[in-house]
Design a protein around this motif. Structure first.
Motif, short mmCIF file in Angstrom:
data_model
loop_
_atom_site.label_atom_id
_atom_site.label_comp_id
_atom_site.label_asym_id
_atom_site.label_seq_id
_atom_site.Cartn_x
_atom_site.Cartn_y
_atom_site.Cartn_z
N ASP A 160 -19.77 -39.30 -17.28
CA ASP A 160 -20.54 -38.07 -17.42
C ASP A 160 -22.00 -38.44 -17.67
N THR A 164 -22.06 -32.78 -19.21
CA THR A 164 -21.43 -31.51 -18.81
C THR A 164 -19.90 -31.57 -18.81
N ARG A 166 -16.44 -30.87 -20.19
CA ARG A 166 -15.96 -29.86 -21.14
C ARG A 166 -14.46 -30.01 -21.35
N ALA A 168 -12.62 -28.22 -23.20
CA ALA A 168 -11.97 -26.90 -23.19
C ALA A 168 -11.59 -26.49 -21.76
N ARG A 169 -12.44 -26.86 -20.80
CA ARG A 169 -12.14 -26.49 -19.41
C ARG A 169 -10.91 -27.26 -18.90
#
Ligand code: GTP
Ligand code: MG
Length: 344
Positions: A160, A164, A166, A168-169
């Motif tokens: 990364d 960016t 995530r 949670a995603r």
């Protein structure tokens, strides 16, 4: 002063059975040893592949060795790097072991010849918000699915460079696909790169990670060029930048080949002032990524939240476009227009 070859010859304990590969330390190669290795590394011959492509004359002077030793070292490196000829049959066998990861959209998978492919680099470029990272999240989850569901029961590495990633995603997408969210996260190794040098260092660690976890089947680099682009602004050293990017790209391609894994990288776009008609955007990094990436996808935003992916410059597949959508559930076929169409 050139040293005598005898001094650099194989030490008696280096047995004939010893097997070297492209990820071996160059100091272990027959004829090298720690003194020569440190001179070579100091001059940029850091790994077996760079040594395999060296010119004997360059290393004769550098390491103060005779020509026969120089040639021997280079041919040992070539042997280790497996850079000799293979038969067409072996080539075909290797091709047969290619595996694919579903993007989540059938239309996009068809465009890519069945999904994102192992032994290849797939580059995805497009403007902000076009879905480059979302495809990466989906692949990092989908690679974990069983084969019949489009996965490889595998794990992922994620580099990364823009901060960016995530978690949670990933959890959200895992839940939708019936994977335990925490397990899904556990199966992704994330390296946050803070500088281009750091990005290179993280890429260099990949073989070690794969040795520890042979289930790794996907490498994501999101994004490939951001740090290079930021750091090399106005430095006037574009050639230096391109050379460094080239090294990273070739390393990634070697990992893809060697470990039969897929590499998915995102790339930004910039406006080309010289284009008067058509789409004036072009991938960052010039031709360099285009030469290495086997598949190049260009994403753009379509009507009503849809996305259109265009396959650009593929060696074996027709150019074409696929429409898909991004929603809370991830990448899926567009409800009305999940289609793949040839443009040529
Ligand atoms: P940059 O990194 O900014 O260049 O863009 P990108 O191409 O990586 O965009 P990204 O993949 O992050 O796409 C984000 C877009 O996905 C959002 O703008 C939304 O339009 C779309 N999207 C739709 N549904 C969701 C959702 O549930 N979660 C998220 N995160 N994005 C969604
Ligand atoms: Mg992104």
């Amino acid at each position: 002063m050139a040293k005598k070859d005898a001094e650099t010859a194989d030490s008696p304990e280096s047995s004939k059975e010893e097997k070297f590969d492209e990820f071996s330390d160059i100091k272990d190669l027959p004829g090298v040893g720690s003194t020569i290795a440190s001179k070579l590394k100091g001059a940029g011959y850091e790994d077996v592949v760079s040594l395999a492509t060296a010119n004997p004359m360059d290393i004769i002077e550098l390491c103060e060795i005779g020509e026969p030793t120089a040639k021997k070292i280079i041919s040992a490196a070539q042997e280790a790097a497996n850079m000799n000829f293979i038969s067409g049959l072996e080539f075909e066998e290797k091709r047969k072991s290619v595996q694919r990861i579903s993007t989540g959209s059938n239309a996009l998978d068809i465009l890519l010849g069945g999904g994102v492919e192992s032994q290849s680099i797939t580059e995805c470029y497009g403007e902000f918000g076009s879905g480059k990272s979302q495809i990466a999240f989906q692949l990092a989850v989908n690679v974990q699915l069983p084969k019949e569901k489009g996965g490889l029961e595998g794990h992922a590495i994620w580099i990364d460079t823009e901060g960016t990633f995530r978690a949670a995603r990933i959890e959200q997408l895992a839940k939708v696909r019936g994977i335990d969210p925490k397990e899904a996260l556990q199966n992704i190794k994330v390296g946050r790169a803070y500088s281009s040098e750091h990005q290179k260092a993280l890429v260099d660690k990949i073989p070690g990670l794969i040795n520890n976890d042979p289930k790794i089947k996907l490498i994501v680099v999101d994004s490939m060029m951001a740090l290079y682009r930021a750091e090399y602004v106005g430095r006037g050293t574009l050639a230096d930048r391109q050379q460094k990017i080239n090294v990273i790209l070739h390393n990634l391609q070697r990992f893809a080949d060697r470990f039969n894994i897929a590499v998915y990288m995102t790339n930004q776009v910039m406006a080309r002032p010289d284009v008067m008609f058509g789409d004036p955007t072009v991938a960052v990094g010039g031709h360099i990524i285009g030469h290495v990436a086997t598949y190049r996808l260009y994403l753009r935003k379509g009507k009503k939240g849809l996305r259109v992916a265009k396959l650009v410059d593929s060696p074996s597949l027709p150019e074409g476009e696929a429409t898909f959508q991004i929603s809370a559930d991830g990448i899926t076929d567009a409800e009305e227009e999940g289609t793949t169409k040839k443009t040529k």
